[in-house]
Design a protein around this motif. Structure first.
Motif, mmCIF file in Angstrom:
data_model
loop_
_atom_site.group_PDB
_atom_site.id
_atom_site.type_symbol
_atom_site.label_atom_id
_atom_site.label_comp_id
_atom_site.label_asym_id
_atom_site.label_seq_id
_atom_site.Cartn_x
_atom_site.Cartn_y
_atom_site.Cartn_z
ATOM 1 N N GLN A 142 0.724 -1.198 -0.098
ATOM 2 C CA GLN A 142 0.148 -0.109 -0.013
ATOM 3 C C GLN A 142 0.839 1.086 -0.145
ATOM 4 O OE1 GLN A 142 -2.402 -1.422 3.243
ATOM 5 N NE2 GLN A 142 -4.152 -0.864 2.181
ATOM 6 N N GLU A 143 1.811 1.238 0.737
ATOM 7 C CA GLU A 143 2.729 2.580 0.845
ATOM 8 C C GLU A 143 3.681 2.760 -0.127
ATOM 9 O OE1 GLU A 143 4.064 2.477 4.917
ATOM 10 O OE2 GLU A 143 2.000 2.112 5.826
ATOM 11 N N ASN A 144 4.759 1.970 0.152
ATOM 12 C CA ASN A 144 6.004 2.284 -0.849
ATOM 13 C C ASN A 144 5.654 2.248 -2.252
ATOM 14 O OD1 ASN A 144 6.800 1.954 1.813
ATOM 15 N ND2 ASN A 144 8.054 0.172 1.299
ATOM 16 N N ASN A 145 4.535 1.240 -2.466
ATOM 17 C CA ASN A 145 4.400 1.348 -4.111
ATOM 18 C C ASN A 145 3.573 2.186 -4.783
ATOM 19 O OD1 ASN A 145 5.882 -0.995 -3.535
ATOM 20 N ND2 ASN A 145 4.577 -2.703 -4.647
ATOM 21 N N TYR A 146 2.743 2.633 -4.166
ATOM 22 C CA TYR A 146 1.592 3.474 -5.227
ATOM 23 C C TYR A 146 0.862 4.443 -4.247
ATOM 24 C CZ TYR A 146 2.415 -0.218 -8.433
ATOM 25 O OH TYR A 146 2.994 -1.195 -9.382
ATOM 26 N N LYS A 147 0.771 5.574 -5.118
ATOM 27 C CA LYS A 147 -0.311 6.437 -4.743
ATOM 28 C C LYS A 147 -1.304 6.692 -5.651
ATOM 29 C CE LYS A 147 1.701 7.940 -0.490
ATOM 30 N NZ LYS A 147 1.972 6.753 -0.032
ATOM 31 N N ARG A 148 -2.451 7.035 -5.340
ATOM 32 C CA ARG A 148 -3.483 7.351 -6.266
ATOM 33 C C ARG A 148 -3.774 8.858 -6.480
ATOM 34 N NH1 ARG A 148 -6.704 6.554 -9.771
ATOM 35 N NH2 ARG A 148 -6.583 4.589 -9.912
ATOM 36 N N PHE A 149 -3.281 9.639 -7.579
ATOM 37 C CA PHE A 149 -3.550 10.890 -7.637
ATOM 38 C C PHE A 149 -4.783 11.533 -8.526
ATOM 39 C CE2 PHE A 149 0.992 11.007 -6.542
ATOM 40 C CZ PHE A 149 1.227 12.238 -6.045
ATOM 41 N N LYS A 150 -5.577 12.450 -7.833
ATOM 42 C CA LYS A 150 -6.617 12.787 -8.743
ATOM 43 C C LYS A 150 -6.452 14.469 -8.766
ATOM 44 C CE LYS A 150 -10.931 11.479 -7.352
ATOM 45 N NZ LYS A 150 -11.966 10.786 -6.567
ATOM 46 N N LYS A 169 -2.127 3.799 -15.265
ATOM 47 C CA LYS A 169 -3.657 4.006 -15.239
ATOM 48 C C LYS A 169 -4.033 5.502 -15.432
ATOM 49 C CE LYS A 169 -5.395 -0.242 -13.046
ATOM 50 N NZ LYS A 169 -4.822 -1.015 -14.297
ATOM 51 N N LEU A 170 -3.289 6.090 -16.242
ATOM 52 C CA LEU A 170 -3.687 7.733 -16.380
ATOM 53 C C LEU A 170 -4.776 7.725 -17.336
ATOM 54 C CD1 LEU A 170 -2.420 10.407 -16.324
ATOM 55 C CD2 LEU A 170 -1.301 9.935 -18.565
ATOM 56 N N GLU A 171 -5.923 8.398 -16.675
ATOM 57 C CA GLU A 171 -7.222 8.672 -17.385
ATOM 58 C C GLU A 171 -7.754 9.871 -17.054
ATOM 59 O OE1 GLU A 171 -9.722 5.794 -14.397
ATOM 60 O OE2 GLU A 171 -8.516 4.657 -16.172
ATOM 61 N N ALA A 172 -8.717 10.510 -17.832
ATOM 62 C CA ALA A 172 -9.286 11.429 -17.591
ATOM 63 C C ALA A 172 -10.885 11.703 -17.582
ATOM 64 C CB ALA A 172 -8.881 12.771 -18.485
ATOM 65 N N LYS A 211 4.191 5.214 -8.785
ATOM 66 C CA LYS A 211 5.024 4.688 -7.966
ATOM 67 C C LYS A 211 6.486 5.414 -8.243
ATOM 68 C CE LYS A 211 7.182 0.102 -7.415
ATOM 69 N NZ LYS A 211 7.543 -1.142 -8.034
ATOM 70 N N GLY A 212 7.305 5.641 -7.110
ATOM 71 C CA GLY A 212 8.328 6.322 -7.199
ATOM 72 C C GLY A 212 8.197 7.483 -6.171
ATOM 73 N N ASN A 213 9.408 8.358 -6.527
ATOM 74 C CA ASN A 213 9.500 9.445 -5.585
ATOM 75 C C ASN A 213 8.495 10.474 -5.909
ATOM 76 O OD1 ASN A 213 10.544 11.892 -4.491
ATOM 77 N ND2 ASN A 213 12.693 11.612 -4.854
ATOM 78 N N ILE A 214 7.585 10.927 -5.022
ATOM 79 C CA ILE A 214 6.404 11.639 -5.285
ATOM 80 C C ILE A 214 6.893 12.990 -5.609
ATOM 81 C CG2 ILE A 214 6.167 12.562 -2.572
ATOM 82 C CD1 ILE A 214 3.397 11.513 -2.761
ATOM 83 N N ASN A 215 7.802 13.557 -5.217
ATOM 84 C CA ASN A 215 8.416 14.821 -5.607
ATOM 85 C C ASN A 215 8.368 15.388 -7.145
ATOM 86 O OD1 ASN A 215 9.094 16.024 -2.921
ATOM 87 N ND2 ASN A 215 10.330 14.469 -3.155
ATOM 88 N N ILE A 217 -4.442 13.079 -2.953
ATOM 89 C CA ILE A 217 -3.538 11.915 -2.916
ATOM 90 C C ILE A 217 -3.773 10.809 -1.970
ATOM 91 C CG2 ILE A 217 -1.133 11.385 -2.752
ATOM 92 C CD1 ILE A 217 -0.357 14.345 -3.129
ATOM 93 N N GLU A 218 -4.320 9.717 -2.383
ATOM 94 C CA GLU A 218 -4.768 8.603 -1.702
ATOM 95 C C GLU A 218 -4.016 7.419 -1.787
ATOM 96 O OE1 GLU A 218 -8.588 8.426 -3.886
ATOM 97 O OE2 GLU A 218 -9.247 10.016 -2.864
ATOM 98 N N GLU A 219 -4.101 6.501 -0.703
ATOM 99 C CA GLU A 219 -3.593 5.272 -0.869
ATOM 100 C C GLU A 219 -4.590 4.413 -1.608
ATOM 101 O OE1 GLU A 219 -0.835 4.150 0.739
ATOM 102 O OE2 GLU A 219 -0.573 5.804 1.750
#
Length: 294
Positions: free
Chosen positions: A217-225, A244-247, A257-261, A277-279
C-alpha cells in the motif's frame, strides 16, 4: 520460527494446470494472506500442504516437519476449513461436531458451545435443514473446536452474510491474539487487507509476489486525482512511474510509484482547482501486478 515452509512446490495434472514452483513461508503468529482469482491454484497449494494430494515435486513443512512424512501428527494441531463443506446430511450438528472432536482426544464440548454461540449456530438442527451459510458456520466451528495452533482457511467467508463475516473476523483476530497462526486464502481483497500482515499473490499457478500489506500500500503506489483549471494534454502527466492515466471531464487520475516529488513538481507548474492523494486499495495494486505479469 516458520510455521509453514513451502519450497518449489509443483503439482501437475496431465495437461491441465496445477501449481508450479510455489515457494513462501508463514511465520509463527502471523495472519498470512494467500490471494488470487478463482482457479489460480490456491486450493491446490493448500491441499498439497495438508497432504490431501501429493506434490509432483518440491516439498512443504509445517511446524518444521515434512508434510507427508508427519501428516497424522501435524494434523492434530491444524484447523482446516475447505472452500466447500460436505457433511452427513441426516446427522444433527452437535453429533457431527462431537464426532469431529473425538479425533483430537480432548474434551471440546465447552469450546463447541462457545463457538456455536459466537457464530449463532443451532446445534440441534439436522445438517440437511441448514442453509449454505449455516453449513459454512458448522465448518468454522469444526475447524476451531480443538484450538489448533495453525488455522488454514480456504475462501472461508463465501455463504456468510456481512454481519457473520464481521463476527468471524473478530473470532479469527481473537484466535490470533491467543497465539494461532493463520493462512487465509481468498479472492476478496478487502478481507485480506483487513486481516493480514503479509500476502502472497498467485496467478495461473505461480507466485507473482510476496509482500507486506503495508509495503504494497505505502511504498509502491499512490493514487493521484488532479482537478484542472484549464484544458491540458493528458500526456503532460505521462512521466516515469505513472500508470492507469485517465481523464474524466477536468479531473485527471493516475497511479504513481516512485519519488512523489517528481509528480508534485509537474503539478506545481499548472493551475489546479483541487488535488487528492490517496492510498490505492489492494484491488488496484493487485490488478497492476497482474497486468505487469501479463
Amino acid at each position: 520460527m516458520n510455521v509453514i515452509e513451502i519450497n518449489n512446490l509443483t503439482k501437475t495434472y496431465g495437461k491441465s494446470r496445477g501449481i508450479t514452483d510455489i515457494s513462501f513461508h508463514v511465520e509463527q503468529g502471523e495472519i498470512f494472506g494467500f490471494i488470487g482469482p478463482n482457479g489460480a491454484g490456491k486450493s491446490t497449494t493448500i491441499r498439497t500442504l495438508l497432504s490431501l494430494i501429493y506434490p509432483t515435486s518440491g516439498s512443504a513443512k509445517i511446524f518444521g516437519k515434512d508434510c507427508i512424512q508427519y501428516a497424522p501428527e501435524i494434523k492434530k494441531e491444524i484447523g482446516y476449513l475447505p472452500s466447500e463443506v460436505f457433511y452427513y446430511e441426516n446427522m444433527k450438528v452437535k453429533d457431527l461436531l462431537k464426532y469431529s472432536a473425538s479425533f483430537y482426544k480432548k474434551d471440546c464440548s465447552k469450546r463447541i458451545k462457545e463457538l456455536a454461540e459466537i457464530m449463532d449456530l443451532d446445534l440441534n438442527k439436522k445438517i440437511e435443514d441448514l442453509s449454505l451459510g449455516n453449513k459454512k458456520k458448522v465448518g468454522i466451528v469444526q475447524g476451531l473446536l480443538h484450538e489448533p495452533k495453525l488455522i488454514i482457511l480456504d475462501e472461508p467467508t463465501s455463504g456468510l452474510d456481512p454481519l457473520m463475516q464481521q463476527k468471524f473476523f473478530e473470532l479469527l483476530e481473537e484466535e490470533n491474539r491467543k497465539g494461532a497462526t493463520i493462512l487465509f486464502s481468498s479472492h476478496i481483497l478487502s478481507e485480506v487487507q483487513r486481516l493480514c500482515n503479509r500476502v502472497a499473490i498467485i496467478k495461473e499457478g505461480k507466485i507473482v509476489t510476496v509482500e507486506k500489506i503495508s509495503t504494497l500500500q505505502e511504498n509502491n503506489y499512490k493514487r493521484f486525482k488532479v482537478e484542472l483549471r484549464s484544458a491540458l494534454d493528458l500526456q503532460y502527466f505521462n512521466i516515469s512511474g505513472v500508470s492507469k492515466l485517465e481523464a474524466k471531464g477536468n479531473v485527471v487520475s493516475f497511479l504513481f510509484k516512485g519519488n512523489i516529488n517528481a509528480v508534485l513538481r509537474k503539478i506545481a507548474e499548472i493551475e489546479v482547482g483541487n488535488l487528492w492523494i490517496e492510498e490505492p486499495d489492494l484491488e488496484e495494486i493487485f490488478m497492476h501486478y497482474y497486468e505487469k505479469e501479463a
